[in-house]
Each structure stands twice: as C-alpha cells, then as structure tokens.
Design a protein around this motif. Sequence first.
Motif, PDB file in Angstrom:
ATOM      1  N   GLY A  87     -53.515  -0.022 106.426  1.00 12.45           N
ATOM      2  CA  GLY A  87     -52.505  -0.071 105.376  1.00 12.45           C
ATOM      3  C   GLY A  87     -53.102   0.138 104.002  1.00 12.45           C
ATOM      4  O   GLY A  87     -53.892   1.064 103.782  1.00 12.45           O
ATOM      5  N   SER A  88     -52.757  -0.734 103.050  1.00  9.97           N
ATOM      6  CA  SER A  88     -53.184  -0.559 101.668  1.00  9.97           C
ATOM      7  C   SER A  88     -54.697  -0.607 101.524  1.00  9.97           C
ATOM      8  O   SER A  88     -55.263   0.066 100.648  1.00  9.97           O
TER       9      SER A  88
ATOM     10  N   ARG B 295     -47.976  -3.017 106.909  1.00  9.02           N
ATOM     11  CA  ARG B 295     -47.104  -3.177 105.740  1.00  9.02           C
ATOM     12  C   ARG B 295     -47.856  -3.708 104.522  1.00  9.02           C
ATOM     13  O   ARG B 295     -47.769  -3.146 103.425  1.00  9.02           O
ATOM     14  N   HIS B 296     -48.602  -4.809 104.701  1.00  4.41           N
ATOM     15  CA  HIS B 296     -49.268  -5.443 103.560  1.00  4.41           C
ATOM     16  C   HIS B 296     -50.741  -5.078 103.447  1.00  4.41           C
ATOM     17  O   HIS B 296     -51.341  -5.270 102.389  1.00  4.41           O
TER      18      HIS B 296
ATOM     19  N   LEU C  22     -53.370  -9.550 104.318  1.00  6.09           N
ATOM     20  CA  LEU C  22     -52.819  -9.788 102.987  1.00  6.09           C
ATOM     21  C   LEU C  22     -51.321 -10.020 103.105  1.00  6.09           C
ATOM     22  O   LEU C  22     -50.669  -9.463 103.995  1.00  6.09           O
ATOM     23  N   ALA C  23     -50.764 -10.825 102.200  1.00  2.55           N
ATOM     24  CA  ALA C  23     -49.319 -11.062 102.190  1.00  2.55           C
ATOM     25  C   ALA C  23     -48.948 -11.729 100.867  1.00  2.55           C
ATOM     26  O   ALA C  23     -49.814 -12.073 100.051  1.00  2.55           O
ATOM     27  N   ALA C  24     -47.664 -11.942 100.677  1.00  4.47           N
ATOM     28  CA  ALA C  24     -47.184 -12.560  99.446  1.00  4.47           C
ATOM     29  C   ALA C  24     -47.589 -14.022  99.363  1.00  4.47           C
ATOM     30  O   ALA C  24     -47.822 -14.556  98.278  1.00  4.47           O
TER      31      ALA C  24
ATOM     32  N   GLU D 149     -47.944 -16.754 105.189  1.00  2.24           N
ATOM     33  CA  GLU D 149     -47.600 -15.485 105.828  1.00  2.24           C
ATOM     34  C   GLU D 149     -48.858 -14.713 106.213  1.00  2.24           C
ATOM     35  O   GLU D 149     -48.933 -14.129 107.299  1.00  2.24           O
ATOM     36  N   ALA D 150     -49.867 -14.721 105.329  1.00  2.00           N
ATOM     37  CA  ALA D 150     -51.120 -14.022 105.631  1.00  2.00           C
ATOM     38  C   ALA D 150     -51.820 -14.666 106.831  1.00  2.00           C
ATOM     39  O   ALA D 150     -52.342 -13.962 107.713  1.00  2.00           O
TER      40      ALA D 150
ATOM     41  N   GLY E 102     -50.966 -13.555  95.295  1.00  2.00           N
ATOM     42  CA  GLY E 102     -50.603 -13.627  96.705  1.00  2.00           C
ATOM     43  C   GLY E 102     -51.677 -14.241  97.567  1.00  2.00           C
ATOM     44  O   GLY E 102     -52.594 -14.913  97.081  1.00  2.00           O
TER      45      GLY E 102
END
Length: 330
Positions: A309-310, A293-294, A265-267, A271-272, A223
């Motif tokens: 988040g994560s 979310r990410h 972070l993102a897929a 997007e990131a 990602g």
Amino acid sequence: MSAEHEVTFPAMGSHVRLLIGGAGPGLPSAATAAAEAQSFVADFEATLSRFDRDSELCALNRDRRECVPASPLLRRAVAAGLVAAEQSRGLVDPTLVEEIERAGYFASRAWMAPASLEAALAQAPARRPAQPNSKARWRQWRVDEEAGEIVRPPGQRFDSGGSGKGLAADLLAMKLAGYRSFVVDCGGDVRVGGVDAELSPRLVHVEHPLSGKHLHAIRVSAGGVATSGLDRRIWRDACGRYAHHLLDPATGEPAWTGLIAVTALAATTLEAETLAKAALLSGPVGGAELLRRHGGLLVHDSGRVELVGSLARRPRVRLSQTNATLEVAA
C-alpha cells in the motif's frame, strides 16, 4: 518541534514510552501529564491483566453469572476486543483463553527469554492461513452500557491481550490531545499526535524479527502504527513443540501462516493492532490485501520484507536524514 518530556517504564509485559511536549492553555505541564499517564497505565494493567488473580478481568472470568457488573474500563476493554473480532471477521478472537493456556501461555512471559524463532520455523508444520472458529463464541458477548454490565454465557472467559496495548495507546492519546506533540509507545503499539507532528512527522523504526536490525522507517504525522510478530512470545510447550501466542481460532493451535511479523498503519492504534494481527494470521496473500488500504509491511518466513500500500509508494527514508525527528522503535 518544542522540547518534550520523555519517560519509559515497564508495563503490560513490555515497556511504555511517552514523549509529551507543549502543553495547551489550562493543561498541566508535560511532566505532570506523563506522571498521570503512568498512573493510568498502572490502573489499566491492574484491571485487565489475565495473569493477576486480583484483576477485574480475572474476576469476570471466574464469575458464574450471565450478567456481570463491570467498571467503565473493563466494559471499554471488552467492547474493544469485540470490535477487533468483528473487524477481523473472527481472526482476532478474544475468547480463546482455554486454548492459549493449553498452548502454554498461562502465566506472564514478560521477562522470559524467547525460544529461537529460526529453530521454531524449521520444525513448524505446513504453512496455511488461519480461519475463524465456526462457533464464534465472541458473538455471544455484549456490553450493556445502560446497566453497566457485561453479558455472556456463564463459563466463557475473555482475554484482553489481543487489543489491550492498542486500546491503552488510544486512551492515552485522548488524554494528551491538547499537547502540541505526543508519542505513546505501548510495547510497539504506537500512537502519534499533536500539531507539531503534523508539521514535522515522527519516524517509527521497525526491527527485523530475525536479525533485530533496523528494517524500515515509517514517517507518521498522526495516527497509529502497530507490529505483531512471533519473535517476542515463543516457547516450547509441554510436549516439546514450539508454540507462540497468535492462535488459529479454527484449531486453537499456534498459527504458522508463512509470515513472522506484520506492521500496520491506521487511524488509531487499536485498528492498527487489529490489522497487524489479522494480516499475520491471514498469511502472505490475505495479509497483503488487508494492509493495502492504510499501508504496512510483511516479513515472510524467509526474512523477505514486503512493503504494501502506501509504504510501497513512499520513498525510503535515509537514516542520515532522520536527525530532525525522534526515532521510535516499534
């Protein structure tokens, strides 16, 4: 992890770093893939630079027609910018060309030393979240793939800078998808992929925008990771005021929101990149919500670092334990 070919070269106002290993069946060697990738980046920049009058983007911005024939790459870039605007609800607005030029960013500042971020923060106006522009000019743009054209009101201009590096990293990732491992780092917008990375995640190291020291290490198996901050593109405008490249669409002025850097972070890297810019423009409260979310991190004006988040749930990586993976600076 298999041996990798590594190359770094200047591009897009920064540096691009590629690491490629383990070619799949029928694919060229990693060295050949890296050379082809470097050629692609050169074409990408030549097509989409806002600072090169000979670029196709500048030709589009000068064109007085409503419907303008465009290459597949330019259509892809405009579409990416419109997706970023839509996903950020207008905060990452690619139509603020006049505004960014008025702020003093009318020529490349790639190799110019930035002004002092600390001094800029001391003189910056009251902090507030950015807001979308009520006119939302970007909604008047569309890409007509069937006709091979870009359609917009004559006279409106487009800036690919808000999404360009993320798009470039994602397009390169598509070209490298058959290799056992790859890292694409386009000036801090990073894409990681390959089966080897899934087995042995890479480390993306984030720098603190005030001190330049190591801030955090993020394990990434696949990602995108992107950082947006004020420290690399900051200057004094014609009136002597401090300015930077992240504008409040509602005012057309540099945004001072209480945040000086955001890593998301993102897929995908696009997007990131969109999330990082939108979070910084949203300020501490809105930014944290966008990253929940990410995952990601916020750096406040004070220098305080907030994991979201994560990242807030993951154990911190000890640098003494990172020798099994490659360090990639964001």
